[in-house]
Design a protein around this motif. Structure first.
Motif, PDB file in Angstrom:
ATOM      1  N   LYS A   1     -83.577 -62.307 -25.337  1.00 63.20           N
ATOM      2  CA  LYS A   1     -83.011 -61.815 -24.078  1.00 63.20           C
ATOM      3  C   LYS A   1     -82.396 -62.979 -23.314  1.00 63.20           C
ATOM      4  CE  LYS A   1     -87.067 -58.902 -24.237  1.00 63.20           C
ATOM      5  NZ  LYS A   1     -88.438 -58.749 -23.706  1.00 63.20           N
ATOM      6  N   VAL A   2     -81.308 -62.689 -22.584  1.00 57.27           N
ATOM      7  CA  VAL A   2     -80.644 -63.731 -21.805  1.00 57.27           C
ATOM      8  C   VAL A   2     -80.346 -63.176 -20.417  1.00 57.27           C
ATOM      9  CG1 VAL A   2     -78.782 -65.417 -21.742  1.00 57.27           C
ATOM     10  CG2 VAL A   2     -79.557 -64.518 -23.938  1.00 57.27           C
ATOM     11  N   PHE A   3     -80.785 -63.915 -19.409  1.00 56.27           N
ATOM     12  CA  PHE A   3     -80.553 -63.525 -18.016  1.00 56.27           C
ATOM     13  C   PHE A   3     -79.598 -64.550 -17.386  1.00 56.27           C
ATOM     14  CE2 PHE A   3     -81.257 -63.213 -13.506  1.00 56.27           C
ATOM     15  CZ  PHE A   3     -81.462 -61.855 -13.290  1.00 56.27           C
ATOM     16  N   PHE A   4     -78.539 -64.058 -16.743  1.00 52.16           N
ATOM     17  CA  PHE A   4     -77.517 -64.912 -16.157  1.00 52.16           C
ATOM     18  C   PHE A   4     -77.608 -64.889 -14.638  1.00 52.16           C
ATOM     19  CE2 PHE A   4     -75.942 -64.156 -20.356  1.00 52.16           C
ATOM     20  CZ  PHE A   4     -75.216 -65.295 -20.689  1.00 52.16           C
ATOM     21  N   VAL A   5     -77.727 -66.061 -14.029  1.00 54.34           N
ATOM     22  CA  VAL A   5     -77.702 -66.186 -12.575  1.00 54.34           C
ATOM     23  C   VAL A   5     -76.295 -66.646 -12.188  1.00 54.34           C
ATOM     24  CG1 VAL A   5     -78.766 -67.239 -10.549  1.00 54.34           C
ATOM     25  CG2 VAL A   5     -80.144 -66.813 -12.600  1.00 54.34           C
ATOM     26  N   GLY A   6     -75.488 -65.675 -11.725  1.00 54.92           N
ATOM     27  CA  GLY A   6     -74.073 -65.913 -11.459  1.00 54.92           C
ATOM     28  C   GLY A   6     -73.219 -65.343 -12.575  1.00 54.92           C
ATOM     29  N   ILE A   7     -73.544 -64.145 -13.032  1.00 55.27           N
ATOM     30  CA  ILE A   7     -72.927 -63.561 -14.224  1.00 55.27           C
ATOM     31  C   ILE A   7     -71.458 -63.207 -14.030  1.00 55.27           C
ATOM     32  CG2 ILE A   7     -73.506 -61.140 -13.714  1.00 55.27           C
ATOM     33  CD1 ILE A   7     -74.302 -60.890 -16.719  1.00 55.27           C
ATOM     34  N   GLY A   8     -71.009 -63.083 -12.772  1.00 54.42           N
ATOM     35  CA  GLY A   8     -69.644 -62.632 -12.516  1.00 54.42           C
ATOM     36  C   GLY A   8     -68.584 -63.708 -12.642  1.00 54.42           C
ATOM     37  N   GLY A   9     -68.985 -64.973 -12.803  1.00 54.35           N
ATOM     38  CA  GLY A   9     -68.006 -66.029 -13.005  1.00 54.35           C
ATOM     39  C   GLY A   9     -67.296 -65.875 -14.333  1.00 54.35           C
ATOM     40  N   ILE A  10     -66.075 -66.410 -14.409  1.00 50.23           N
ATOM     41  CA  ILE A  10     -65.280 -66.173 -15.613  1.00 50.23           C
ATOM     42  C   ILE A  10     -65.921 -66.827 -16.830  1.00 50.23           C
ATOM     43  CG2 ILE A  10     -63.699 -68.153 -15.418  1.00 50.23           C
ATOM     44  CD1 ILE A  10     -62.673 -64.516 -16.171  1.00 50.23           C
ATOM     45  N   GLY A  11     -66.486 -68.027 -16.672  1.00 52.94           N
ATOM     46  CA  GLY A  11     -67.142 -68.683 -17.798  1.00 52.94           C
ATOM     47  C   GLY A  11     -68.463 -68.036 -18.150  1.00 52.94           C
TER      48      GLY A  11
ATOM     49  N   HIS B   1     -74.233 -60.469 -25.678  1.00 53.66           N
ATOM     50  CA  HIS B   1     -74.339 -59.011 -25.765  1.00 53.66           C
ATOM     51  C   HIS B   1     -73.830 -58.512 -27.115  1.00 53.66           C
ATOM     52  CE1 HIS B   1     -74.439 -54.852 -24.440  1.00 53.66           C
ATOM     53  NE2 HIS B   1     -73.137 -54.723 -24.651  1.00 53.66           N
ATOM     54  N   THR B   2     -72.674 -59.001 -27.548  1.00 52.05           N
ATOM     55  CA  THR B   2     -72.118 -58.551 -28.826  1.00 52.05           C
ATOM     56  C   THR B   2     -72.890 -59.120 -30.010  1.00 52.05           C
ATOM     57  OG1 THR B   2     -70.490 -60.358 -28.829  1.00 52.05           O
ATOM     58  CG2 THR B   2     -69.801 -58.251 -27.887  1.00 52.05           C
ATOM     59  N   SER B   3     -73.688 -60.172 -29.761  1.00 51.90           N
ATOM     60  CA  SER B   3     -74.500 -60.764 -30.834  1.00 51.90           C
ATOM     61  C   SER B   3     -75.868 -60.112 -30.954  1.00 51.90           C
ATOM     62  CB  SER B   3     -74.682 -62.272 -30.591  1.00 51.90           C
ATOM     63  OG  SER B   3     -73.434 -62.947 -30.605  1.00 51.90           O
ATOM     64  N   GLY B   4     -76.144 -59.094 -30.133  1.00 55.91           N
ATOM     65  CA  GLY B   4     -77.371 -58.332 -30.265  1.00 55.91           C
ATOM     66  C   GLY B   4     -78.488 -58.702 -29.311  1.00 55.91           C
ATOM     67  N   TYR B   5     -78.257 -59.635 -28.396  1.00 52.58           N
ATOM     68  CA  TYR B   5     -79.269 -59.989 -27.400  1.00 52.58           C
ATOM     69  C   TYR B   5     -79.268 -58.940 -26.278  1.00 52.58           C
ATOM     70  CZ  TYR B   5     -79.353 -64.730 -29.430  1.00 52.58           C
ATOM     71  OH  TYR B   5     -79.463 -65.811 -30.262  1.00 52.58           O
TER      72      TYR B   5
ATOM     73  N   ARG C   1     -69.571 -51.628 -17.474  1.00 52.92           N
ATOM     74  CA  ARG C   1     -68.999 -50.624 -18.381  1.00 52.92           C
ATOM     75  C   ARG C   1     -69.313 -50.958 -19.839  1.00 52.92           C
ATOM     76  NH1 ARG C   1     -64.495 -51.059 -14.853  1.00 52.92           N
ATOM     77  NH2 ARG C   1     -63.413 -52.401 -16.367  1.00 52.92           N
ATOM     78  N   GLU C   2     -69.454 -52.241 -20.135  1.00 53.82           N
ATOM     79  CA  GLU C   2     -69.725 -52.672 -21.505  1.00 53.82           C
ATOM     80  C   GLU C   2     -71.207 -52.573 -21.861  1.00 53.82           C
ATOM     81  OE1 GLU C   2     -67.974 -56.605 -21.768  1.00 53.82           O
ATOM     82  OE2 GLU C   2     -66.122 -55.847 -20.881  1.00 53.82           O
ATOM     83  N   GLY C   3     -72.049 -52.187 -20.893  1.00 56.02           N
ATOM     84  CA  GLY C   3     -73.456 -51.990 -21.177  1.00 56.02           C
ATOM     85  C   GLY C   3     -74.367 -53.123 -20.754  1.00 56.02           C
ATOM     86  N   ILE C   4     -73.855 -54.045 -19.955  1.00 59.04           N
ATOM     87  CA  ILE C   4     -74.663 -55.158 -19.452  1.00 59.04           C
ATOM     88  C   ILE C   4     -75.139 -54.819 -18.044  1.00 59.04           C
ATOM     89  CG2 ILE C   4     -74.598 -57.595 -18.758  1.00 59.04           C
ATOM     90  CD1 ILE C   4     -72.515 -58.027 -20.978  1.00 59.04           C
ATOM     91  N   LEU C   5     -76.437 -54.984 -17.805  1.00 56.56           N
ATOM     92  CA  LEU C   5     -77.010 -54.674 -16.499  1.00 56.56           C
ATOM     93  C   LEU C   5     -76.656 -55.779 -15.507  1.00 56.56           C
ATOM     94  CD1 LEU C   5     -78.874 -52.983 -14.678  1.00 56.56           C
ATOM     95  CD2 LEU C   5     -80.791 -54.345 -15.556  1.00 56.56           C
TER      96      LEU C   5
ATOM     97  N   ILE D   1     -63.427 -63.497 -27.327  1.00 54.53           N
ATOM     98  CA  ILE D   1     -63.018 -62.964 -28.628  1.00 54.53           C
ATOM     99  C   ILE D   1     -64.087 -63.368 -29.626  1.00 54.53           C
ATOM    100  CG2 ILE D   1     -61.233 -62.957 -30.424  1.00 54.53           C
ATOM    101  CD1 ILE D   1     -59.282 -64.006 -28.246  1.00 54.53           C
ATOM    102  N   GLY D   2     -64.618 -62.424 -30.368  1.00 56.70           N
ATOM    103  CA  GLY D   2     -65.732 -62.727 -31.243  1.00 56.70           C
ATOM    104  C   GLY D   2     -65.500 -62.339 -32.694  1.00 56.70           C
ATOM    105  N   SER D   3     -66.011 -63.170 -33.600  1.00 54.76           N
ATOM    106  CA  SER D   3     -66.005 -62.878 -35.028  1.00 54.76           C
ATOM    107  C   SER D   3     -67.298 -63.437 -35.614  1.00 54.76           C
ATOM    108  CB  SER D   3     -64.797 -63.519 -35.716  1.00 54.76           C
ATOM    109  OG  SER D   3     -64.872 -63.370 -37.120  1.00 54.76           O
ATOM    110  N   LYS D   4     -68.057 -62.602 -36.317  1.00 51.89           N
ATOM    111  CA  LYS D   4     -69.359 -63.035 -36.812  1.00 51.89           C
ATOM    112  C   LYS D   4     -69.251 -64.108 -37.885  1.00 51.89           C
ATOM    113  CE  LYS D   4     -71.894 -58.820 -35.652  1.00 51.89           C
ATOM    114  NZ  LYS D   4     -72.704 -57.687 -36.158  1.00 51.89           N
ATOM    115  N   ASP D   5     -68.123 -64.154 -38.608  1.00 52.16           N
ATOM    116  CA  ASP D   5     -67.963 -65.160 -39.658  1.00 52.16           C
ATOM    117  C   ASP D   5     -66.950 -66.225 -39.263  1.00 52.16           C
ATOM    118  OD1 ASP D   5     -65.841 -63.425 -39.703  1.00 52.16           O
ATOM    119  OD2 ASP D   5     -65.741 -63.243 -41.889  1.00 52.16           O
TER     120      ASP D   5
END
Length: 463
Positions: free
Chosen positions: A9-19, A28-32, A50-54, A158-162
């Motif tokens: 699990k990963v919790f972000f303090v300041g999640i709205g910043g672009i970085g 999130h896309t990696s399954g955490y 909308r992407e499913g992140i609280l 942009i994500g790619s697992k390989d």
């Protein structure tokens, strides 16, 4: 990513910043399981939800979800823009959680990949995004952490697992880019900025020296021609220059405007490459594209892949972003420019594109310290590039007010150009009064919240 394997699990303090939001999307896309706090809602937090992140906006530790109260499998990531006294940050540290800055976690994420890092006090978002787009449209597999929202992808990740490569923006603020280990790095500029952190231009340069020293042996350092070569490079790091105005290892020549974009050729150490086409406006973007082309060629993207991919690049939100246009009547451009040199480059491109038009600029200064340090530069560049200037109040971000420092300090130094102060509430009224042919909004604060309002006004009155 071995260092991150113990977390679920990963919790972000300041999640709205672009970085921060790009990192949140990666996990999130990696399954955490991912959640986070931010001070106010905005387009980025709304998209994350909308992407499913609280995402929530209460800073108290009582609202931390039950899923994130175990220090054994929860990583906490924070941005330096959040004060050290923030309640959740204090609680996580007190309870023994692993609490790391965004830059350190980004370094962990990228350590096992060939990192292509774009640094500079301005231009890095555009160069890194074009680079990522060219890589993505080639045979190479990449991850990319971007400093803006790509119009092609509608996201900053942009994500790619390989993936073999990771393309990212290397942030000089707080010396964050010292956490990275580039395979190839590009530096667009080394202007005085973040003087609240560095103190002087000499220390800014020393910061970039430290970043360049982290390039792997046998890697590349790509420099905009004219910048000083950093000291202390690792063995066999090859230094390569690029430019649209002077001799360089990679030089754009035969630059011609074509519609809203440009065509150009590129001289390289191995010969001339012809017929590149860029379909976004702004001469500065030819330079940005050239930097991206240079990085792409060095890393294995082919000439044909670049020639095919580049015309499809449609830009970045808030980077010379043509929000509204009614040919012959009115053009509205929005840009992130918040440093005098960024403003100079933006307005030079606007004036080049619309040489006979009356140009009005709306500028929101970002940070009291930057306003104090660069008031003369802001006044000079705004007056030199605009027919009318509207100044909004300073956006404080992480700072407390500094006595005597406000937008009025810039206003008092502007001469030869009409200028006024405006509240956000009165902005449309002031724009209507000036009746511009070209309108440019600039700033790194919350001026982006006004863009939809201005666009709607333009559609209703200029359409």
């Amino acid at each position: 990513m071995a260092q991150l394997d113990k977390y679920k699990k990963v919790f972000f303090v300041g999640i709205g910043g672009i970085g921060m939001s790009a990192l949140a999307r990666f996990f999130h896309t990696s399954g955490y399981l991912v959640a986070g706090y931010d001070r106010v809602a905005g387009p980025v937090t709304e998209a994350l939800s909308r992407e499913g992140i609280l995402v929530f906006f209460d800073a108290s530790e009582q609202v931390i979800p039950a899923d994130f109260v175990s220090a054994e499998d929860t990583l906490v990531v924070y941005t330096p823009a959040v004060p050290e006294t923030q309640s959740q940050l204090v609680w996580f540290r007190k309870e023994g959680f692993d609490v790391f800055k965004r830059s350190r976690v980004l370094g962990m994420v990228t350590e096992s990949l060939n990192a292509v890092c774009v640094a500079g006090t301005h231009g890095k978002t555009t160069v890194s995004t074009i680079t990522a787009f060219l890589f993505h449209n080639s045979s190479l597999k990449i991850n990319a952490f971007l400093g803006g929202i790509s119009k092609n992808f509608g996201t900053n990740f942009i994500g790619s697992k390989d993936a073999d490569f990771v393309v990212l923006e290397a942030d000089e603020f707080d010396r964050s880019f010292w956490q990275l280990t580039p395979y190839a790095a590009l530096i667009t500029s080394m202007d005085a900025d973040h003087l609240d952190i560095y103190g002087s231009i000499d220390e800014v340069k020393a910061g970039f020296d430290g970043f360049a020293q982290r390039i792997k042996s046998n890697g590349w350092l790509v420099l905009k021609a004219g910048l000083p070569v950093p000291e202390g490079l690792a063995d066999n790091v090859e230094v390569i220059s690029y430019s649209i105005t002077r001799d360089a290892s990679y030089q754009a020549i035969n630059i011609k405007e074509e519609g809203d974009g440009f065509t150009f050729d590129v001289e390289t150490p191995s010969g001339r490459l012809n017929n590149f086409r860029l379909t976004i406006p702004g001469l500065i973007n030819v330079e940005n594209a050239l930097g991206a082309i240079t990085l792409s060629l060095l890393c294995g993207v082919t000439e044909d892949e670049i020639r095919k991919g580049l015309p499809q690049f449609s830009g970045i939100a808030r980077r010379f972003d043509v929000v509204f246009r009614n040919a012959g009547r009115f053009v509205y451009i929005d840009d992130y420019a918040h440093h005098p040199e960024e403003i100079r480059a933006t307005l030079k491109s606007v004036r080049s594109a619309y040489p006979q038009c009356r140009i009005t600029g709306v500028f929101q200064p970002h940070l009291y310290s930057r306003t104090r340090d660069f008031a003369d530069g802001f006044a000079e560049t705004l007056a030199g590039g605009l027919d009318d200037v509207i100044l909004l109040p300073v956006y404080p971000a992480r700072e407390e007010p500094i006595p005597g420092i406000s937008s009025e300090l810039i206003l008092e130094k502007i001469s030869g150009t009409k200028v006024c102060l405006s509240s956000k509430e009165d902005l449309l009224e002031n724009i209507e009064r000036l009746n511009p042919e070209v309108l440019v909004t600039m700033g790194a604060g919350d001026i982006d919240r006004l863009v939809p309002v201005i666009r709607k006004w333009a559609e209703e009155t200029k359409g």
